[in-house]
Design an enzyme around this catalytic site. Structure first.
Site, PDB file in Angstrom:
ATOM      1  N   GLU A  65      -1.994  -1.865  -5.731  1.00  0.00           N
ATOM      2  CA  GLU A  65      -3.279  -1.308  -6.095  1.00  0.00           C
ATOM      3  C   GLU A  65      -3.149  -0.604  -7.430  1.00  0.00           C
ATOM      4  OE1 GLU A  65      -6.789   0.713  -3.426  1.00  0.00           O
ATOM      5  OE2 GLU A  65      -4.711   1.159  -2.994  1.00  0.00           O
TER       6      GLU A  65
ATOM      7  N   ASP B 133       0.860  -1.180   0.000  1.00  0.00           N
ATOM      8  CA  ASP B 133       0.000   0.000   0.000  1.00  0.00           C
ATOM      9  C   ASP B 133       0.897   1.231   0.000  1.00  0.00           C
ATOM     10  OD1 ASP B 133      -2.503   1.461   0.353  1.00  0.00           O
ATOM     11  OD2 ASP B 133      -1.742   1.912   2.357  1.00  0.00           O
TER      12      ASP B 133
ATOM     13  N   ASP C  69      -2.394   1.710   7.346  1.00  0.00           N
ATOM     14  CA  ASP C  69      -1.732   1.317   6.103  1.00  0.00           C
ATOM     15  C   ASP C  69      -1.450  -0.187   6.054  1.00  0.00           C
ATOM     16  OD1 ASP C  69      -1.701   4.039   5.582  1.00  0.00           O
ATOM     17  OD2 ASP C  69       0.271   4.291   6.502  1.00  0.00           O
TER      18      ASP C  69
END
Ligand code: ZN
Length: 377
Positions: free
Chosen positions: A269, A185, A351
């Protein structure tokens, strides 16, 4: 495998002056060759080929003796560059691009490099010798592998010189096979956090470099247009930019290497980076640019090492979903770095939790696509 190695060049004034001269001559040749192409087309409705133009190089050398010291391959490369610009232009026209952009005359500000191929240069330990230019010292930060196909000498706006060796047949690096999977992330507070809880901070020296860049830019804004002071300020800004970007690149390479070395599957992502870059906040925009670069590096290093990078489609509650039980915490705000799940009482780092979700979603998607053949830890 093809690979390009870039190094900073050091040397004495005479050598750099000679290199400058070559740049100037190449830049002039480029514009002359472009003019010739336009002229011949305008009056004869004919296109002069790259081959025909390169056949005239000996003539050029005779008419303008200053070109005699410049390697023939270097001049040939200038003609080929123009040809590539033409081909790219016609390709864009063919594809119906309304703003195809005809190849333009280049000012010296836009002409940065010349290229040698097989002849006229020699690599001697840490020294690069170019015939009729001189001897450069290389800052060899990593060894060159494979066969060198081209050598490009480049002057940045900052005035610093670099060399790029483009190599083929670079041996592939074999890594120990791994089935370990990780989710990453990326964020603003720290550069990234992964699903194993490893956190990569933005190095502190970025802040210094960015502040310095900001100061330089402010000075530049105050300078009067076309003044010498402005010219100096522009070089300072270019230098500061170059420093930030070099430091960034080192850092990004290091982080990407870490993941590619240690994991078989890497989930990231699918951020819409180009959409995010358009904002004026300097630190933020540098950050956005870094993520894009980081993902690119990850992809290319992974491919090189037969690892897998999987983009997980962006799903809204990445941070809000509890990675332990799947409950969604709608009350979570951007400021909440820590939170406790109301359903299962797990306490989360924002996170870290998001990274675990990215891995989870990625694995589910892969299982749906490929079945559950792999055991993933
Ligand atoms: Zn929970």
């Amino acid at each position: 495998m093809r690979k390009t190695y870039k190094y900073r060049l050091l040397g004495n004034k005479t050598t750099f002056n000679r290199a400058d001269e070559w740049l100037l001559l190449c830049h002039r040749l480029y514009n002359i060759a472009l003019e010739q192409r336009i002229y011949i087309y305008r009056y004869n409705r004919k296109t002069i080929s790259c081959y025909a133009q390169s056949k005239q190089l000996p003539e050029l050398k005779e008419a303008f003796p200053e070109y005699q010291s410049v390697g023939s391959q270097v001049l040939l490369d200038v003609i080929q560059r123009l040809d590539r610009a033409y081909k790219a232009f016609f390709r864009r026209v063919k594809n119906g691009n309304g703003k195809a952009g005809f190849p333009r005359f280049k000012s010296m500000d836009r002409y940065h490099s010349f290229t040698l191929t097989q002849a006229g240069w020699k690599l001697n330990g840490k020294h690069l010798i170019i015939r009729n230019v001189g001897r450069f010292k290389l800052r060899l930060s990593r060894p060159i592998e494979g066969n060198i196909k081209t050598v490009t000498i480049r002057r940045e706006t900052s005035g610093n010189w670099y060399v790029c060796f483009s190599c083929d047949k670079v041996p592939e690096r074999k890594l120990v096979p791994s089935v370990k999977a990780v989710g990453i992330d990326v964020g603003i507070k720290s550069f990234c956090v992964d699903s194993d809880g490893h956190r990569e901070f933005n190095p502190a020296y970025f802040r210094h470099a960015e502040n310095h860049l900001r100061v330089c830019q402010r000075v530049l804004c105050r300078r009067i247009k076309n003044s010498n002071g402005r010219k100096d300020a522009r070089i300072l800004v270019a230098k500061a930019h170059e420093k930030v970007s070099n430091q960034r690149n080192d850092f990004l390479h290091k982080v990407a290497n870490h993941y590619v070395t240690n994991y078989g599957v890497i989930y990231i992502e699918d951020l819409n980076i180009s959409g995010m870059v358009k904002n004026n906040h300097l630190a933020k925009s540098i950050n956005d640019a870094s993520w894009g670069k980081f993902f690119k590096l990850l992809n290319y290093k992974a491919e090189e090492a037969a690892r897998k990078v999987v983009k997980v489609p962006r799903f809204e509650p990445t941070s809000k979903t509890c990675s332990a039980c799947g409950a969604i915490n709608q009350e979570l705000s951007l400021a909440d770095r820590q939170w406790v799940c109301k359903s299962c009482c797990t306490s989360h780092d924002r996170d870290y939790n998001a990274a675990k979700n990215i891995r989870g979603v990625g694995q589910t998607l892969q299982e749906q696509t490929y079945g559950t053949g792999q055991s993933v830890s």
